[in-house]
Design an enzyme around this catalytic site. Sequence first.
Site, short mmCIF file in Angstrom:
data_model
loop_
_atom_site.label_atom_id
_atom_site.label_comp_id
_atom_site.label_asym_id
_atom_site.label_seq_id
_atom_site.Cartn_x
_atom_site.Cartn_y
_atom_site.Cartn_z
N MET A 80 -33.26 -11.01 22.31
CA MET A 80 -33.94 -12.14 22.96
C MET A 80 -35.43 -11.84 23.11
SD MET A 80 -31.24 -13.88 25.51
CE MET A 80 -31.40 -12.77 26.91
N LEU A 111 -39.55 -6.96 23.59
CA LEU A 111 -38.88 -5.74 23.13
C LEU A 111 -39.31 -4.50 23.90
CD1 LEU A 111 -39.12 -6.47 19.31
CD2 LEU A 111 -37.24 -6.98 20.87
N HIS A 117 -34.31 -1.84 22.51
CA HIS A 117 -34.24 -2.68 21.30
C HIS A 117 -34.67 -1.88 20.07
CE1 HIS A 117 -35.23 -5.95 24.38
NE2 HIS A 117 -34.07 -6.35 23.89
N GLN A 161 -26.53 -19.33 26.70
CA GLN A 161 -25.88 -18.23 27.42
C GLN A 161 -26.43 -18.06 28.83
OE1 GLN A 161 -27.25 -15.32 24.35
NE2 GLN A 161 -27.57 -13.96 26.09
N GLY A 185 -26.19 -3.10 21.73
CA GLY A 185 -26.34 -2.01 22.67
C GLY A 185 -25.11 -1.83 23.55
N MET A 202 -33.21 0.70 30.25
CA MET A 202 -34.29 -0.20 29.85
C MET A 202 -33.74 -1.61 29.72
SD MET A 202 -36.28 2.10 27.12
CE MET A 202 -37.00 3.65 27.66
N SER A 203 -34.53 -2.58 30.16
CA SER A 203 -34.11 -3.98 30.10
C SER A 203 -35.34 -4.86 30.20
CB SER A 203 -33.15 -4.29 31.26
OG SER A 203 -33.01 -5.68 31.42
N SER A 204 -35.33 -5.96 29.46
CA SER A 204 -36.44 -6.91 29.58
C SER A 204 -36.53 -7.42 31.02
CB SER A 204 -36.24 -8.09 28.64
OG SER A 204 -35.99 -7.64 27.32
P1 AMP Z 1 -31.34 -8.56 24.66
O1 AMP Z 1 -32.69 -8.84 24.09
O2 AMP Z 1 -31.36 -8.17 26.10
O3 AMP Z 1 -30.34 -9.64 24.34
O4 AMP Z 1 -30.82 -7.26 23.91
C1 AMP Z 1 -30.71 -7.22 22.52
C2 AMP Z 1 -29.86 -6.03 22.12
O5 AMP Z 1 -30.46 -4.84 22.60
C3 AMP Z 1 -28.46 -6.11 22.74
O6 AMP Z 1 -27.50 -5.66 21.79
C4 AMP Z 1 -28.58 -5.15 23.90
O7 AMP Z 1 -27.34 -4.58 24.28
C5 AMP Z 1 -29.51 -4.10 23.35
N1 AMP Z 1 -30.16 -3.37 24.43
C6 AMP Z 1 -30.72 -3.90 25.55
N2 AMP Z 1 -31.17 -2.92 26.37
C7 AMP Z 1 -30.86 -1.75 25.75
C8 AMP Z 1 -31.05 -0.37 26.09
N3 AMP Z 1 -31.63 0.00 27.23
N4 AMP Z 1 -30.62 0.56 25.21
C9 AMP Z 1 -30.01 0.21 24.04
N5 AMP Z 1 -29.82 -1.08 23.67
C10 AMP Z 1 -30.23 -2.04 24.51
#
Ligand code: AMP
Length: 309
Positions: free
Chosen positions: A41, A44, A48, A72, A158, A195-197
């Site tokens: 999403m 990054l 990611h 979602q 992830g 880590m998270s957006s």
């Molecule tokens: P998102 O942009 O949050 O939908 O995440 C995109 C992909 O990156 C998904 O498969 C997540 O599970 C993965 N992801 C998000 N945070 C992490 C992280 N800290 N470590 C590894 N993968 C991640």
Amino acid sequence: MTVTHPAPPTRSPVLTLIEDPAKMHEVRRRLRGEIGLVPTMGYLHDGHLSLVRRARAENDVVITTIFVNPTQFGPGEDLDAYPRDLPRDLALLEQEGVDIVFAPAAEALYPPGYQTWVELSELPRHLEGARRPGHFRGVTTIVTKLFNLTRPTRAYFGQKDAQQALILRRLVEDLNYDLELVICPTMREASGLAMSSRNTYLTPEERRRAAVLYRALCAARDAYLAGERDARRLRRLMQDTLDAEPLAQTEYVSIADLATLEEVPAQIRGPVLASLAVRIGKARLIDNLWLGTSPEEWGKTRPGSQPVG
Ligand code: AMP
């Protein structure tokens, strides 16, 4: 004396940005070799990028998608506030040697009259699915569409979003997709915070305190490794750790069967998912550890993964 280092290998920084689904089909028809897909999403971070690097190492062509998927998000969730920065994301992906970025507008994937949904019947009943009605229907629908648009050899997700990864693995099997779903380890900050957006919603103080999620999971993991097999005690350990942090409001702590995602009532007999969801300030954070297996091992040994007969 001047020491010269050989220049690092560079890929030609030519990244193709595609916004139109019809164009994505057209470009895909011309691609040859193994295709790695990394759906995101956007906004990054290194989590990611760890997926992108793995995809880059294992495939001839890497496609990353950037799409904040409206279906979602539930009413009252953070769709409008979700952080976005496409120019920055494109620069990062170009540096990583990504070949194609597919970043459509919402109306391009959900035009007026759209009415087709992909939904699993069991796995989304639990954990995140129980608290976010419709969330996984949105996830499985968009990922199906992205699989159809990019027809990958491998798709990277992830472990951070464990229920999502398990649901998508089921979807790949159930819908007979000819692709390998790769679950990659969670990237963490030095404090242990995954880590998270969505970490951008945290103040610096809250971000420090948010390390409590990982501490709670580690408390359960350490007890498990020391031989504890009572799921109630592991949940209690996680809850006690979270309760010691006044800024943390627990939504759930869970020890669930990895195959069904049902809560383990008492004795643990197989691999389990230790997971939690916690609100800190404006952010709703999730994290997990797998006990008794790893994503790699689980991919090989879980029930139903072997051909019958
Ligand atoms: P998102 O942009 O949050 O939908 O995440 C995109 C992909 O990156 C998904 O498969 C997540 O599970 C993965 N992801 C998000 N945070 C992490 C992280 N800290 N470590 C590894 N993968 C991640």
